[in-house]
Scaffold this motif. Structure first.
Motif, mmCIF file in Angstrom:
data_model
loop_
_atom_site.group_PDB
_atom_site.id
_atom_site.type_symbol
_atom_site.label_atom_id
_atom_site.label_comp_id
_atom_site.label_asym_id
_atom_site.label_seq_id
_atom_site.Cartn_x
_atom_site.Cartn_y
_atom_site.Cartn_z
ATOM 1 N N LEU A 102 0.829 -1.212 0.000
ATOM 2 C CA LEU A 102 0.000 0.000 0.000
ATOM 3 C C LEU A 102 0.864 1.263 0.000
ATOM 4 O O LEU A 102 0.578 2.223 -0.718
ATOM 5 N N VAL A 103 1.910 1.269 0.810
ATOM 6 C CA VAL A 103 2.808 2.423 0.855
ATOM 7 C C VAL A 103 3.486 2.617 -0.504
ATOM 8 O O VAL A 103 3.611 3.746 -0.998
ATOM 9 N N GLU A 104 3.899 1.517 -1.124
ATOM 10 C CA GLU A 104 4.502 1.605 -2.450
ATOM 11 C C GLU A 104 3.491 2.081 -3.480
ATOM 12 O O GLU A 104 3.825 2.861 -4.388
ATOM 13 N N ALA A 105 2.243 1.639 -3.354
ATOM 14 C CA ALA A 105 1.188 2.082 -4.274
ATOM 15 C C ALA A 105 0.988 3.587 -4.170
ATOM 16 O O ALA A 105 0.847 4.285 -5.181
ATOM 17 N N VAL A 110 2.181 9.419 -6.434
ATOM 18 C CA VAL A 110 3.115 10.544 -6.399
ATOM 19 C C VAL A 110 4.024 10.342 -5.196
ATOM 20 O O VAL A 110 3.559 10.055 -4.092
ATOM 21 N N SER A 111 5.318 10.455 -5.402
ATOM 22 C CA SER A 111 6.261 10.229 -4.313
ATOM 23 C C SER A 111 6.449 11.510 -3.506
ATOM 24 O O SER A 111 6.219 12.630 -3.992
ATOM 25 N N LEU A 139 -1.399 12.312 -14.520
ATOM 26 C CA LEU A 139 -1.395 10.903 -14.108
ATOM 27 C C LEU A 139 -2.762 10.258 -14.306
ATOM 28 O O LEU A 139 -2.865 9.076 -14.612
ATOM 29 N N SER A 140 -3.817 11.053 -14.147
ATOM 30 C CA SER A 140 -5.170 10.492 -14.261
ATOM 31 C C SER A 140 -5.499 10.067 -15.678
ATOM 32 O O SER A 140 -6.369 9.222 -15.894
ATOM 33 N N ARG A 172 0.189 11.178 5.500
ATOM 34 C CA ARG A 172 0.401 12.349 6.354
ATOM 35 C C ARG A 172 1.595 13.207 5.914
ATOM 36 O O ARG A 172 1.477 14.448 5.891
ATOM 37 N N PRO A 173 2.754 12.646 5.591
ATOM 38 C CA PRO A 173 3.869 13.504 5.161
ATOM 39 C C PRO A 173 3.540 14.309 3.907
ATOM 40 O O PRO A 173 3.924 15.489 3.800
ATOM 41 N N LYS A 174 2.816 13.707 2.956
ATOM 42 C CA LYS A 174 2.467 14.438 1.732
ATOM 43 C C LYS A 174 1.400 15.486 2.010
ATOM 44 O O LYS A 174 1.418 16.582 1.430
ATOM 45 N N ALA A 175 0.467 15.163 2.905
ATOM 46 C CA ALA A 175 -0.562 16.131 3.265
ATOM 47 C C ALA A 175 0.064 17.363 3.912
ATOM 48 O O ALA A 175 -0.385 18.501 3.674
ATOM 49 N N ALA A 176 1.095 17.171 4.712
ATOM 50 C CA ALA A 176 1.763 18.300 5.356
ATOM 51 C C ALA A 176 2.389 19.228 4.313
ATOM 52 O O ALA A 176 2.329 20.464 4.436
#
Length: 254
Positions: A102-105, A110-111, A139-140, A172-176
């Protein structure tokens, strides 16, 4: 007195002479060096990190196709060509493997590194946000979407016990990062409730576009994917107008 035969005297003289002469030194032969056998070429063991990544990619494909409940460790290992113990050895359990998938997905969508590069580069905040949204919309409409998109769709439709780990490790890191960017656009503290709502209005439609099955898009909205540039530009206009309206309403309330 009888004389001894000359032959006997000569024989004794020869033997006496040979006895007095020292033996010739023996020539010692050098021992032969042992034959060196040719080195046997052994197949090197695969690198642990490479094996782990291969197992993760294979598991991601199986999970995306079958879902967490129906995907087995046996099928994953057979498809990966690894021993049955590989899942436990590299991940600890099938549940931990699914969590890692899931984390890899989420990274495939987007990384964090890519997102950080888009938001911390030079330029105005609105232009950075335009770049992020353009990336999401692009990407979509991509036809070569990796397995992560399908796995994320499955997880959204049927959340698993791995959701808390996914939130902490990936979301959470990307949301920040995005909260900080939208806060700059709206000139508000990222922790303001308005900024959080603005992030939801901005990003969730992009995620829906990314993970929605392409067959559905083609059947229901065939014109959408034909002009990717127009899709991205119209979406950005829609989003920016919404953010401007929210910011204006906020200023009036203050």
């Amino acid at each position: 007195m009888p004389t001894k035969p000359a032959r006997t005297i000569a024989t004794r003289t020869k033997r006496t002479k040979e006895a007095k002469e020292p033996d010739a030194p023996r020539v010692l032969k050098e021992p032969r060096a042992p034959k060196q056998s040719r080195p046997v070429k052994r197949t090197s063991r695969p690198d642990g990190a490479a094996t782990r990544q291969h197992l993760l990619d294979t598991a991601g494909q199986v999970f995306a196709a079958r879902g967490f409940a129906d995907a087995t460790s046996k099928e994953i290992c057979e498809r990966a060509g690894t021993p049955m113990a590989s899942v436990n050895y590299h991940f600890g359990s099938r549940e931990a493997l699914y969590e890692a998938a899931l984390v890899e997905a989420h990274r495939q969508v987007v990384s964090l590194d890519e997102l950080t590069a888009l938001t911390e580069g030079p330029g105005e905040p609105r232009e950075k946000l335009r770049a992020v949204i353009s990336r999401f919309v692009g990407l979509s409409t991509s036809t070569g979407a990796p397995w992560g998109f399908m796995l994320m769709l499955r997880e959204v439709l049927s959340p698993s016990p791995a959701i808390p780990a996914l939130i902490e490790k990936a979301v959470r890191p990307k949301a920040a990062v995005l909260l900080g960017l939208i806060g700059e656009v709206l000139q508000l503290n990222p922790q303001e409730p308005l900024v959080q709502r603005a992030l939801m209005f901005t990003v969730l439609p992009c995620i829906a576009l990314m993970i929605a099955p392409k067959q559905m898009q083609a059947a229901l909205l065939p014109a959408v994917a034909k002009d990717r540039t127009a899709l991205a530009e119209d979406f950005i206009r829609f989003m920016m107008a919404g953010l401007d309206a929210i910011a204006a309403a906020h200023r009036v309330r203050k």
